[in-house]
Design a protein around this motif. Structure first.
Motif, PDB file in Angstrom:
ATOM      1  N   PRO A  15      -6.496   1.683  -6.851  1.00  0.00           N
ATOM      2  CA  PRO A  15      -6.304   0.591  -7.804  1.00  0.00           C
ATOM      3  C   PRO A  15      -5.959   1.069  -9.220  1.00  0.00           C
ATOM      4  CG  PRO A  15      -8.162   0.082  -6.398  1.00  0.00           C
ATOM      5  CD  PRO A  15      -7.734   1.485  -6.052  1.00  0.00           C
ATOM      6  N   GLU A  16      -6.515   2.208  -9.622  1.00  0.00           N
ATOM      7  CA  GLU A  16      -6.227   2.731 -10.967  1.00  0.00           C
ATOM      8  C   GLU A  16      -4.729   3.002 -11.121  1.00  0.00           C
ATOM      9  OE1 GLU A  16      -8.556   4.418  -8.859  1.00  0.00           O
ATOM     10  OE2 GLU A  16      -9.980   2.926  -9.599  1.00  0.00           O
ATOM     11  N   GLY A  23      -1.345  -3.873  -3.435  1.00  0.00           N
ATOM     12  CA  GLY A  23      -2.229  -2.729  -3.241  1.00  0.00           C
ATOM     13  C   GLY A  23      -3.559  -3.123  -2.616  1.00  0.00           C
ATOM     14  N   HIS A  73       0.835  -1.216   0.000  1.00  0.00           N
ATOM     15  CA  HIS A  73       0.000   0.000   0.000  1.00  0.00           C
ATOM     16  C   HIS A  73       0.867   1.263   0.000  1.00  0.00           C
ATOM     17  CE1 HIS A  73       0.431  -0.534   4.437  1.00  0.00           C
ATOM     18  NE2 HIS A  73      -0.026  -1.747   4.213  1.00  0.00           N
ATOM     19  N   ILE A  88      -3.848  -6.581  -6.349  1.00  0.00           N
ATOM     20  CA  ILE A  88      -4.749  -5.687  -5.607  1.00  0.00           C
ATOM     21  C   ILE A  88      -5.668  -6.560  -4.763  1.00  0.00           C
ATOM     22  CG2 ILE A  88      -6.578  -3.965  -5.782  1.00  0.00           C
ATOM     23  CD1 ILE A  88      -5.257  -3.144  -8.507  1.00  0.00           C
ATOM     24  N   GLU A 116      -7.873  -2.472  -2.349  1.00  0.00           N
ATOM     25  CA  GLU A 116      -9.037  -2.052  -3.138  1.00  0.00           C
ATOM     26  C   GLU A 116      -9.450  -0.622  -2.772  1.00  0.00           C
ATOM     27  OE1 GLU A 116     -13.566  -3.580  -4.216  1.00  0.00           O
ATOM     28  OE2 GLU A 116     -12.564  -4.387  -2.454  1.00  0.00           O
ATOM     29  N   VAL A 155      -2.276   1.637  -9.201  1.00  0.00           N
ATOM     30  CA  VAL A 155      -1.560   0.357  -9.110  1.00  0.00           C
ATOM     31  C   VAL A 155      -1.609  -0.365 -10.458  1.00  0.00           C
ATOM     32  CG1 VAL A 155      -1.456  -1.887  -7.940  1.00  0.00           C
ATOM     33  CG2 VAL A 155      -1.963   0.185  -6.623  1.00  0.00           C
ATOM     34  N   LYS A 156      -2.742  -0.242 -11.163  1.00  0.00           N
ATOM     35  CA  LYS A 156      -2.854  -0.854 -12.497  1.00  0.00           C
ATOM     36  C   LYS A 156      -1.899  -0.181 -13.489  1.00  0.00           C
ATOM     37  CE  LYS A 156      -7.579  -2.496 -11.839  1.00  0.00           C
ATOM     38  NZ  LYS A 156      -9.013  -2.142 -11.974  1.00  0.00           N
TER      39      LYS A 156
END
Length: 240
Positions: A179-180, A170, A150, A201, A172, A182-183
């Motif tokens: 998350p966006e 990461g 995180h 995630i 949620e 981390v993606k």
């Protein structure tokens, strides 16, 4: 900037926590040490804003050590962890005195001290604030494996410059690393075939879940243990 979520669920600090020992200086910093000093593989754990006396963090250090690593948890905050009840020093003020860049510079002598005692490979894992320190270490080629849990303050540009295998765990629900973002980290790492990576995630958890969990909450413990298992597996894959 740091958000209230960054500081949620503060731990009850305990100088005596853990099965290891505290030394006054390891690479120039007070530190909690766990595991066999003669191990050739070491892991540096870098705390969140609550520092190296958090019992859950020391418990994690002991468990990593039991997998065959010499573990160092330095006091990068110099006995001055964030105190949510201190109205005169909100996180925005506190962070100015404890910039992750400073932690990065202070981590170098810790790694040098590990090398001096015969360690051949070093991994680092960082939580929240500590993840930014790990990012800097990974960019500078100071470590052989990295884990960010995180993360806070870590950018896509940081990830583009990472030079060692890296795992990113990461949540949620995370304002600091949604998350966006981390993606996006995953996308950057996927396009770099030379760097091993693992990005996950965790559903149903919030920022801080890996280290600031309630040990009486079975579901929270299960999620934290899953993250710890992923972290140890990453180190085993890349440091052994």
């Amino acid at each position: 900037m740091a958000s209230p979520q960054c500081c949620a669920n503060p731990p009850t600090l305990s100088p005596a926590a853990g099965e290891g020992k505290v030394v006054d200086s390891f690479g120039g910093l007070r530190a909690y040490l766990a595991g066999a000093q003669e191990s050739k593989s070491a892991v540096v754990l870098i705390s969140d804003v609550y520092g190296f006396e958090a019992p859950n963090l020391r418990n994690i250090a002991d468990k990593v050590a039991s997998s065959g690593y010499f573990v160092v948890v330095p006091d990068f905050l110099h006995g001055d962890p964030f105190v949510p009840a201190d109205a005169d020093r909100p996180i925005q003020v506190w962070i100015k005195e404890h910039a992750p860049d400073k932690g990065f510079e202070e981590a170098k002598p810790v790694i040098a001290a590990l090398k001096e005692q015969g360690v051949s490979v070093v991994g680092a894992a960082g939580y929240c604030w500590g993840a930014k320190v790990v990012a800097e270490l990974a960019k500078a080629n100071e470590i052989q494996a990295a884990v960010m849990l995180h993360p806070s303050f870590v950018t896509v540009d940081d990830i583009k410059e990472v030079k060692c295998p890296i795992a990113i765990l990461g949540a949620e629900t995370d304002v600091m690393s949604p998350p966006e973002l981390v993606k996006q980290f995953k996308q950057v790492l996927s396009s770099n075939s030379g760097i091993g990576s693992f990005v996950k995630i965790f559903p149903g958890v919030s920022h801080g879940w890996t280290v600031r969990y309630d040990s009486n909450d079975a579901a929270a413990v299960k999620n934290a243990e899953e993250a710890l298992a992923d972290m140890i597996e990453w180190f085993n894959k890349n440091l052994k």
